[in-house]
Design a protein around this motif. Structure first.
Motif, PDB file in Angstrom:
ATOM      1  N   ARG A  47     -15.659 -11.779 -44.327  1.00 47.80           N
ATOM      2  CA  ARG A  47     -14.501 -11.223 -43.616  1.00 47.80           C
ATOM      3  C   ARG A  47     -13.245 -11.964 -44.057  1.00 47.80           C
ATOM      4  NH1 ARG A  47     -15.855  -8.549 -38.730  1.00 47.80           N
ATOM      5  NH2 ARG A  47     -13.784  -9.155 -38.001  1.00 47.80           N
ATOM      6  N   ILE A  48     -12.102 -11.265 -44.004  1.00 49.15           N
ATOM      7  CA  ILE A  48     -10.843 -11.825 -44.496  1.00 49.15           C
ATOM      8  C   ILE A  48     -10.515 -13.158 -43.818  1.00 49.15           C
ATOM      9  CG2 ILE A  48      -9.546 -10.278 -42.935  1.00 49.15           C
ATOM     10  CD1 ILE A  48      -8.186 -11.573 -46.241  1.00 49.15           C
ATOM     11  N   GLU A  49     -10.737 -13.258 -42.508  1.00 46.70           N
ATOM     12  CA  GLU A  49     -10.383 -14.498 -41.798  1.00 46.70           C
ATOM     13  C   GLU A  49     -11.277 -15.655 -42.262  1.00 46.70           C
ATOM     14  OE1 GLU A  49     -11.557 -11.732 -40.487  1.00 46.70           O
ATOM     15  OE2 GLU A  49     -12.994 -12.077 -38.857  1.00 46.70           O
ATOM     16  N   GLU A  50     -12.532 -15.337 -42.615  1.00 43.22           N
ATOM     17  CA  GLU A  50     -13.430 -16.376 -43.129  1.00 43.22           C
ATOM     18  C   GLU A  50     -13.050 -16.768 -44.555  1.00 43.22           C
ATOM     19  OE1 GLU A  50     -17.317 -14.858 -40.526  1.00 43.22           O
ATOM     20  OE2 GLU A  50     -17.104 -14.304 -42.643  1.00 43.22           O
ATOM     21  N   LEU A  52     -10.006 -16.703 -45.902  1.00 44.01           N
ATOM     22  CA  LEU A  52      -8.801 -17.534 -45.869  1.00 44.01           C
ATOM     23  C   LEU A  52      -9.142 -18.936 -45.369  1.00 44.01           C
ATOM     24  CD1 LEU A  52      -6.314 -14.824 -44.549  1.00 44.01           C
ATOM     25  CD2 LEU A  52      -6.417 -15.770 -46.859  1.00 44.01           C
ATOM     26  N   ALA A  53     -10.050 -19.017 -44.409  1.00 41.18           N
ATOM     27  CA  ALA A  53     -10.460 -20.339 -43.902  1.00 41.18           C
ATOM     28  C   ALA A  53     -11.180 -21.133 -44.995  1.00 41.18           C
ATOM     29  CB  ALA A  53     -11.346 -20.175 -42.661  1.00 41.18           C
ATOM     30  N   ALA A  56      -8.491 -22.470 -47.354  1.00 38.63           N
ATOM     31  CA  ALA A  56      -7.779 -23.599 -46.734  1.00 38.63           C
ATOM     32  C   ALA A  56      -8.642 -24.850 -46.782  1.00 38.63           C
ATOM     33  CB  ALA A  56      -7.418 -23.251 -45.283  1.00 38.63           C
ATOM     34  N   VAL A  85      -2.082  -7.449 -54.031  1.00 38.56           N
ATOM     35  CA  VAL A  85      -0.931  -8.320 -53.789  1.00 38.56           C
ATOM     36  C   VAL A  85      -0.959  -8.915 -52.384  1.00 38.56           C
ATOM     37  CG1 VAL A  85       0.713  -6.579 -52.991  1.00 38.56           C
ATOM     38  CG2 VAL A  85       1.530  -8.567 -54.221  1.00 38.56           C
ATOM     39  N   MET A  86      -1.463  -8.167 -51.407  1.00 43.25           N
ATOM     40  CA  MET A  86      -1.457  -8.695 -50.047  1.00 43.25           C
ATOM     41  C   MET A  86      -2.413  -9.877 -49.919  1.00 43.25           C
ATOM     42  SD  MET A  86       0.746  -7.552 -48.021  1.00 43.25           S
ATOM     43  CE  MET A  86       1.984  -7.364 -49.278  1.00 43.25           C
ATOM     44  N   ALA A  89      -0.752 -12.762 -51.605  1.00 42.09           N
ATOM     45  CA  ALA A  89       0.341 -13.298 -50.779  1.00 42.09           C
ATOM     46  C   ALA A  89      -0.230 -14.115 -49.623  1.00 42.09           C
ATOM     47  CB  ALA A  89       1.199 -12.154 -50.242  1.00 42.09           C
ATOM     48  N   GLN A  90      -1.312 -13.632 -49.025  1.00 40.58           N
ATOM     49  CA  GLN A  90      -1.917 -14.378 -47.925  1.00 40.58           C
ATOM     50  C   GLN A  90      -2.472 -15.703 -48.421  1.00 40.58           C
ATOM     51  OE1 GLN A  90      -4.535 -11.285 -46.467  1.00 40.58           O
ATOM     52  NE2 GLN A  90      -3.051 -10.665 -44.914  1.00 40.58           N
ATOM     53  N   GLY A  93       0.282 -18.080 -48.874  1.00 48.22           N
ATOM     54  CA  GLY A  93       0.700 -18.609 -47.571  1.00 48.22           C
ATOM     55  C   GLY A  93      -0.204 -19.746 -47.126  1.00 48.22           C
ATOM     56  N   ILE A  94      -1.505 -19.587 -47.360  1.00 54.39           N
ATOM     57  CA  ILE A  94      -2.466 -20.635 -46.997  1.00 54.39           C
ATOM     58  C   ILE A  94      -2.185 -21.902 -47.811  1.00 54.39           C
ATOM     59  CG2 ILE A  94      -4.916 -21.279 -46.939  1.00 54.39           C
ATOM     60  CD1 ILE A  94      -3.928 -18.939 -44.994  1.00 54.39           C
TER      61      ILE A  94
ATOM     62  N   LEU B  52       5.454 -22.220 -42.061  1.00 55.71           N
ATOM     63  CA  LEU B  52       4.091 -21.699 -41.921  1.00 55.71           C
ATOM     64  C   LEU B  52       3.250 -22.628 -41.047  1.00 55.71           C
ATOM     65  CD1 LEU B  52       3.601 -20.420 -45.578  1.00 55.71           C
ATOM     66  CD2 LEU B  52       3.926 -19.018 -43.527  1.00 55.71           C
ATOM     67  N   ALA B  89       3.696 -11.196 -45.112  1.00 51.61           N
ATOM     68  CA  ALA B  89       2.310 -11.257 -45.593  1.00 51.61           C
ATOM     69  C   ALA B  89       1.758 -12.670 -45.436  1.00 51.61           C
ATOM     70  CB  ALA B  89       2.242 -10.825 -47.056  1.00 51.61           C
ATOM     71  N   GLN B  90       2.575 -13.669 -45.733  1.00 48.97           N
ATOM     72  CA  GLN B  90       2.113 -15.047 -45.594  1.00 48.97           C
ATOM     73  C   GLN B  90       1.845 -15.369 -44.123  1.00 48.97           C
ATOM     74  OE1 GLN B  90       5.324 -16.968 -47.737  1.00 48.97           O
ATOM     75  NE2 GLN B  90       4.140 -17.040 -49.619  1.00 48.97           N
ATOM     76  N   LEU B  96      -4.565 -14.715 -39.602  1.00 46.58           N
ATOM     77  CA  LEU B  96      -5.990 -14.461 -39.863  1.00 46.58           C
ATOM     78  C   LEU B  96      -6.733 -15.779 -40.060  1.00 46.58           C
ATOM     79  CD1 LEU B  96      -5.479 -11.434 -42.279  1.00 46.58           C
ATOM     80  CD2 LEU B  96      -6.496 -11.341 -39.983  1.00 46.58           C
ATOM     81  N   LEU B  97      -6.104 -16.710 -40.771  1.00 51.67           N
ATOM     82  CA  LEU B  97      -6.726 -18.021 -41.004  1.00 51.67           C
ATOM     83  C   LEU B  97      -7.036 -18.734 -39.695  1.00 51.67           C
ATOM     84  CD1 LEU B  97      -7.353 -20.556 -42.832  1.00 51.67           C
ATOM     85  CD2 LEU B  97      -5.013 -21.257 -42.304  1.00 51.67           C
TER      86      LEU B  97
END
Lengths: 189, 189
Positions: A47-50, A52-53, A56, A85-86, A89-90, A93-94, B52, B89-90, B96-97
């Protein structure tokens, strides 16, 4: 001449599936040494949240191990491939967030700035960038994985652009700066 | 009928300067109650990595205080205003993170999905969305700050769409679902 410690730059080429990461030490005379190169991955099936984690977490581990003094991230543009791109970009951000949370200054550089800084040519192709990165870091072969060479180029770009901004105008180069400029010209032949 | 606890949804309207945040409890009969509404800000004069980090810190504090069961984030599109889309987006990546790091499932919904879920009309304007959110949550006035009403709408959208996905086809509505559908129709008049 006062002695300054080398600048240790963590360069990040952000991506959701693969984040290229490269760490270099850059001395005041602008000579550079490879510290680390690799990739922080996330599972495309998660999943996207996992994801990104996971990114990080990987970046934090790198920072804690190698203690860079600054973080440089490739700038993402909205007009590129809309499907990815999204996520890119995310991920960027991380990368910036992790720098901020560790109290490290962060900067972004465009792909053109990175190519121009490393090869002298803003439209250089991937292989030209890899070859120059190998040459600058005195590596016997092209840095691997190949896509992480971009992260090293970002780190070098940041160190040199920052140094250039702080340096006197070209008419008043220090001996070390002049030597560097000569070496750069030679390397570009 | 088995008793289920209400779903507590944290809705986030991501932004670099202002992140709208809204928390609602949604019961199995789809009735909803306001828990919290507000804005997580970052200082427009600060560095991007600090901004951020401020957003992440504000969102973590909210999650730790209100313990939502799920996080819903408005989906950002690349084709929108290019000057702000990267920051948005960031910020959405940070939202989400933070969910992922707290072990919470996260989902994204498009603005059209959110408007359609709350007003029945995917092109509803901001005031129509605010008015419906106030009505659904039985508030005496429009939710404030106004831009945080979107975050409440995102939270409601998520709860209802999730519920709708799990619900049987319309011919076999439970009595509670039929009552809700009637109430929704009335509210839209």
């Amino acid at each position: 001449m006062t002695r300054r410690p080398p600048l240790r730059v963590l360069g990040i080429d952000p991506g959701l599936t693969r984040c290229g990461v490269g760490i270099v030490d850059v001395a005041p005379d602008r000579s550079a040494t490879l510290v680390y190169v690799g990739v922080v991955r996330s599972d495309a099936g998660a999943r996207i949240e996992e994801r990104l984690a996971a990114i990080a977490s990987g970046l934090r581990a790198l920072i804690d191990e190698h203690r860079p003094t600054v973080v440089a991230v490739e700038r993402v543009f909205a007009q590129h491939n809309r499907q990815t791109v999204m996520g890119t970009a995310q991920a960027s951000g991380i990368a910036l967030l992790v720098a901020g949370e560790r109290g490290l200054p962060a900067a972004t550089h465009t792909p053109t700035e990175v190519k121009a800084a490393v090869t002298g040519y803003g439209s250089a192709d991937k292989l030209q960038v890899q070859a120059m990165v190998a040459r600058i870091l005195r590596l016997d072969e092209l840095p691997k994985p190949a896509d992480a060479a971009d992260a090293l180029a970002i780190a070098l770009c940041h160190a040199w652009r920052g140094g250039a901004a702080a340096a006197p105008a070209s008419g008043t180069l220090t001996p070390a700066q002049r030597a560097w400029a000569d070496a750069e010209r030679l390397a570009r032949r």
